[in-house]
Design a protein around this motif. Structure first.
Motif, PDB file in Angstrom:
ATOM      1  N   THR A 364      46.249  38.077  31.206  1.00 34.58           N
ATOM      2  CA  THR A 364      46.236  39.328  32.131  1.00 34.58           C
ATOM      3  C   THR A 364      45.278  39.036  33.288  1.00 34.58           C
ATOM      4  N   MET A 365      44.207  38.475  33.163  1.00 35.71           N
ATOM      5  CA  MET A 365      43.267  38.230  34.092  1.00 35.71           C
ATOM      6  C   MET A 365      43.903  37.112  35.041  1.00 35.71           C
ATOM      7  N   GLU A 366      44.709  36.340  34.605  1.00 37.32           N
ATOM      8  CA  GLU A 366      45.391  35.324  35.825  1.00 37.32           C
ATOM      9  C   GLU A 366      46.260  35.852  36.311  1.00 37.32           C
ATOM     10  N   GLN A 367      47.093  37.039  36.224  1.00 43.09           N
ATOM     11  CA  GLN A 367      48.202  37.558  36.649  1.00 43.09           C
ATOM     12  C   GLN A 367      47.679  38.733  37.532  1.00 43.09           C
ATOM     13  N   ASP A 368      46.702  39.509  37.150  1.00 41.75           N
ATOM     14  CA  ASP A 368      46.365  40.446  38.193  1.00 41.75           C
ATOM     15  C   ASP A 368      45.352  40.092  39.144  1.00 41.75           C
ATOM     16  N   ASP A 369      45.053  40.838  39.850  1.00 37.87           N
ATOM     17  CA  ASP A 369      44.013  40.701  41.232  1.00 37.87           C
ATOM     18  C   ASP A 369      42.488  41.375  40.909  1.00 37.87           C
ATOM     19  N   VAL A 370      42.263  41.914  39.625  1.00 43.13           N
ATOM     20  CA  VAL A 370      40.974  42.435  39.402  1.00 43.13           C
ATOM     21  C   VAL A 370      39.867  41.804  39.929  1.00 43.13           C
ATOM     22  N   LEU A 371      39.708  40.656  39.456  1.00 40.88           N
ATOM     23  CA  LEU A 371      38.456  39.742  40.127  1.00 40.88           C
ATOM     24  C   LEU A 371      38.593  39.484  41.506  1.00 40.88           C
ATOM     25  N   VAL A 372      39.853  38.926  42.010  1.00 44.52           N
ATOM     26  CA  VAL A 372      39.822  38.634  43.405  1.00 44.52           C
ATOM     27  C   VAL A 372      39.192  40.077  44.246  1.00 44.52           C
ATOM     28  N   ARG A 373      39.659  41.126  43.627  1.00 38.87           N
ATOM     29  CA  ARG A 373      39.507  42.403  44.288  1.00 38.87           C
ATOM     30  C   ARG A 373      37.844  42.658  44.299  1.00 38.87           C
ATOM     31  N   LEU A 378      32.328  42.906  46.517  1.00 35.24           N
ATOM     32  CA  LEU A 378      30.914  42.283  46.599  1.00 35.24           C
ATOM     33  C   LEU A 378      30.436  41.698  48.105  1.00 35.24           C
ATOM     34  N   GLN A 379      31.367  41.135  48.699  1.00 33.40           N
ATOM     35  CA  GLN A 379      31.020  40.466  49.917  1.00 33.40           C
ATOM     36  C   GLN A 379      30.717  41.580  51.150  1.00 33.40           C
ATOM     37  N   GLU A 380      31.132  42.731  50.873  1.00 38.45           N
ATOM     38  CA  GLU A 380      31.142  43.746  51.873  1.00 38.45           C
ATOM     39  C   GLU A 380      29.584  43.994  52.350  1.00 38.45           C
ATOM     40  N   LYS A 381      29.439  44.498  53.498  1.00 34.77           N
ATOM     41  CA  LYS A 381      28.102  44.452  54.115  1.00 34.77           C
ATOM     42  C   LYS A 381      27.037  45.421  53.173  1.00 34.77           C
ATOM     43  N   ARG A 382      27.540  46.605  52.614  1.00 37.54           N
ATOM     44  CA  ARG A 382      26.686  47.410  51.893  1.00 37.54           C
ATOM     45  C   ARG A 382      26.164  46.432  50.808  1.00 37.54           C
ATOM     46  N   PHE A 383      26.661  45.320  50.215  1.00 40.92           N
ATOM     47  CA  PHE A 383      26.218  44.759  48.867  1.00 40.92           C
ATOM     48  C   PHE A 383      25.704  43.426  49.322  1.00 40.92           C
ATOM     49  N   SER A 384      26.033  42.912  50.475  1.00 45.03           N
ATOM     50  CA  SER A 384      25.618  41.684  51.084  1.00 45.03           C
ATOM     51  C   SER A 384      24.046  41.162  50.730  1.00 45.03           C
ATOM     52  N   ASP A 421      35.848  27.670  27.987  1.00 44.83           N
ATOM     53  CA  ASP A 421      35.830  26.973  29.163  1.00 44.83           C
ATOM     54  C   ASP A 421      37.274  27.512  30.198  1.00 44.83           C
ATOM     55  N   ARG A 422      38.286  27.848  29.628  1.00 43.69           N
ATOM     56  CA  ARG A 422      39.413  28.674  30.547  1.00 43.69           C
ATOM     57  C   ARG A 422      38.839  29.683  31.318  1.00 43.69           C
ATOM     58  N   TRP A 423      38.105  30.558  30.262  1.00 42.60           N
ATOM     59  CA  TRP A 423      37.486  31.721  30.885  1.00 42.60           C
ATOM     60  C   TRP A 423      36.552  31.416  32.052  1.00 42.60           C
ATOM     61  N   ASP A 424      35.603  30.465  31.888  1.00 40.95           N
ATOM     62  CA  ASP A 424      34.640  30.252  32.954  1.00 40.95           C
ATOM     63  C   ASP A 424      35.212  29.849  34.377  1.00 40.95           C
ATOM     64  N   GLU A 425      36.555  28.901  34.064  1.00 41.69           N
ATOM     65  CA  GLU A 425      37.138  28.280  35.173  1.00 41.69           C
ATOM     66  C   GLU A 425      37.744  29.317  36.099  1.00 41.69           C
ATOM     67  N   LEU A 426      38.567  30.179  35.214  1.00 42.88           N
ATOM     68  CA  LEU A 426      39.243  31.380  35.597  1.00 42.88           C
ATOM     69  C   LEU A 426      38.252  32.309  36.581  1.00 42.88           C
ATOM     70  N   VAL A 427      37.148  32.629  35.988  1.00 41.84           N
ATOM     71  CA  VAL A 427      36.253  33.566  36.722  1.00 41.84           C
ATOM     72  C   VAL A 427      35.696  32.928  38.111  1.00 41.84           C
ATOM     73  N   ARG A 428      35.413  31.412  38.027  1.00 40.30           N
ATOM     74  CA  ARG A 428      34.803  31.047  39.177  1.00 40.30           C
ATOM     75  C   ARG A 428      36.142  30.754  40.156  1.00 40.30           C
ATOM     76  N   ARG A 429      37.216  30.533  39.807  1.00 40.66           N
ATOM     77  CA  ARG A 429      38.216  30.476  40.398  1.00 40.66           C
ATOM     78  C   ARG A 429      38.737  31.559  41.272  1.00 40.66           C
ATOM     79  N   LYS A 430      38.605  32.474  40.531  1.00 44.81           N
ATOM     80  CA  LYS A 430      39.115  34.103  41.226  1.00 44.81           C
ATOM     81  C   LYS A 430      37.891  34.565  42.039  1.00 44.81           C
ATOM     82  N   MET A 431      36.763  34.221  41.766  1.00 43.62           N
ATOM     83  CA  MET A 431      35.431  34.908  42.392  1.00 43.62           C
ATOM     84  C   MET A 431      34.784  33.718  43.316  1.00 43.62           C
ATOM     85  N   PRO A 432      35.477  33.134  43.987  1.00 45.82           N
ATOM     86  CA  PRO A 432      34.857  31.955  44.784  1.00 45.82           C
ATOM     87  C   PRO A 432      33.437  32.176  45.650  1.00 45.82           C
TER      88      PRO A 432
END
Length: 507
Positions: A364-373, A378-384, A421-432
């Motif tokens: 599910t996490m690989e297919q959706d864009d939740v982590l990307v969003r 989190l990079q927006e000015k209010r959170f930076s 390990d797959r979980w860790d790699e996915l989170v890092r890749r989706k949230m660079p």
């Protein structure tokens, strides 16, 4: 306390005979200090005691021999469980025979006679009236597995609880009330109450009663935890939240939600604490998903944090099958607090089918864009400039291994480690971007045999409850340091009001 002068242990050797030499006698004072050290790590305030490592160790020590039983006797009575009137009478008799125990008792649990069944608790009144003033260090009361029937407990007896001047925490779990007035009287009898925890509380009273007409004395309340309670009970908690300055709010969002419903009790609770809450935990366990095009409106109605100007940390707890996973970017996007430092997402899996569920979650996490969003938000000015180092925590947890250490979990098989390990790699890749800024949480593995020893490994996710506690402690320390720095800056400005202006003026 009865104590033996020494404890002797024998060991066997494999060379020459079946019985080897006895180990030199270990002074009882050494054993006592070891047991005291173990007991010092037991947090009697945590509502789930089963499996807690310090309590488990103390219980094992008590079973070693009669000497060790006496060494652990007082420690194990920090938490007293009363299931009926006989237990209360027995405790009263013990306190008369052993006055020292009065200073030991920290928590009392009052429940029905049969574990897991909601049964009458008339001994609540017996306890309050008979033991008032006889446990001066009692700080927590838990009422669980109970049915509070009409007339079973006199309200005047509940008033005796006010004599216990140290009580600051009340836990109510799996209880059926006859009326909300019982809850109101109970809270009012404890004016020093700081934490109120309410879980799966039903109420037989159906007609509406204005909470404002009920007695209420909760000015010191700071921590409110309300999950899966009856509407009438939730109304009382809204009134409690408005009458106090709640800093920590833990809230269960109803299993069934409707974006077009006229009112949302969860949002009413959130709004009641919006001017004071600094930490908010949302426990969401939807029985069915909301349509994608209705998610934003549903979050607006049930989980809108846009008015929480003092919010500094948000925890979101989700349960399998994670029908509410898509809500998370919508919840985060509404946060406007300038104090916001940290966010946690905890995903609960069923242990008996953990591998299959984890595989489904990864897909599910690989297919959706939740982590990307989340990463972009989190990079927006209010959170930076506000998100703390390692301030974004995302983890997997199952409640049946609540107190299992990270080391123990890592030994549960190579297949599970591969999935992590797959979980860790996915989170890092989706949230660079978040990974590059260092705001993703790095795991701390805990070993209860050496609690002070922390092993940091290059992972971005949290895999068990102890690691989540460690993350919370880190965030609290960061907040403490930031508050100290702010106070120093303020003190410096007050001490030098003309530091940036003209000097030496005689006007």
């Amino acid at each position: 306390m009865d104590r033996a002068e020494s404890i002797t242990t024998a060991v066997s050797t494999s060379e020459g005979s079946s019985h080897g030499p006895a180990i030199p006698r270990l002074p009882v004072e050494v054993c006592e200090r070891i047991i005291d050290y173990v007991a010092a790590g037991w947090d009697t305030g945590y509502p789930i005691a089963k499996g807690e490592p310090h309590l488990t160790t103390l219980t094992s020590c008590a079973l070693v021999c009669q000497d060790w039983y006496f060494l652990t006797w007082y420690h194990l009575r920090q938490r007293i469980h009363l299931r009926d009137r006989t237990d209360v009478l027995s405790l009263s008799k013990t306190l008369r025979a052993k006055p020292r125990l009065r200073e030991v008792i920290q928590q009392v649990v009052i429940s029905g006679a049969s574990p897991g069944k909601r049964q009458a608790i008339p001994h609540l009144g017996t306890f309050a009236a008979m033991l008032a003033g006889k446990a001066p260090r009692l700080s927590r009361i838990t009422i669980e597995d109970a049915e509070w029937t009409i007339g079973s407990v006199r309200m005047e007896d509940i008033g005796f609880l006010g004599v216990f001047s140290y009580i600051d925490t009340l836990n109510i779990s799996k209880v059926t009330l006859s009326s909300v007035a019982q809850l109101s009287h109970l809270v009012s009898a404890l004016p020093r109450l700081r934490k109120l925890w309410c879980f799966e509380v039903d109420c037989l009273q159906k007609q509406h009663v204005s909470p404002a007409s009920l007695p209420l004395n909760c000015a010191n309340l700071e921590h409110l935890d309300v999950r899966w309670v009856a509407p009438a009970v939730e109304d009382v908690f809204v009134h409690i939240s408005r009458a106090s300055r709640v800093r920590i709010l833990e809230l269960g969002v109803p299993n069934e939600v409707n974006a077009s419903s006229a009112a949302s009790r969860s949002q009413t609770m959130l709004d009641a604490s919006s001017t004071s809450a600094e930490l908010v935990q949302l426990h969401i366990a939807l029985s069915s998903p909301v349509r994608d095009d209705a998610i934003d409106a549903t979050v607006e109605r049930h989980c809108n944090l846009s008015h929480h100007d003092h919010l500094r940390r948000l925890d979101i707890h989700l349960w399998y099958p994670f029908a509410d996973w898509l809500w998370i970017p919508h919840i985060l996007s509404r946060i406007v607090s300038k104090h916001f430092q940290a966010m946690a997402i905890v995903l609960y899996l069923l242990i008996d089918q953990m591998a299959e569920d984890l595989d489904g979650l990864l897909t599910t996490m690989e297919q959706d864009d939740v982590l990307v969003r989340l990463d972009y938000t989190l990079q927006e000015k209010r959170f930076s400039g506000t998100i703390a180092s390692r301030g974004f925590c995302i983890g997997i947890h199952d409640e049946e291994t609540l107190w299992m250490s990270g080391t123990e979990l890592s030994g549960m098989g190579s297949a599970k480690r591969e999935r992590y390990d797959r979980w860790d790699e996915l989170v890092r890749r989706k949230m660079p971007h978040s990974h590059g800024r260092g705001i993703l949480r790095y795991v701390v593995l805990w070993s209860w045999s050496n609690r002070e020893g922390k092993l940091r490994v290059p992972r971005s996710t949290v895999h068990n409850f102890l690691e989540f506690i460690s993350w919370i402690q880190d965030m609290e320390e960061i907040h403490r340091q930031s508050m100290q720095a702010e106070q120093k800056n303020t003190a410096g400005e007050d001490a030098h009001p003309l530091a940036k202006g003209p000097q030496g003026s005689t006007d």
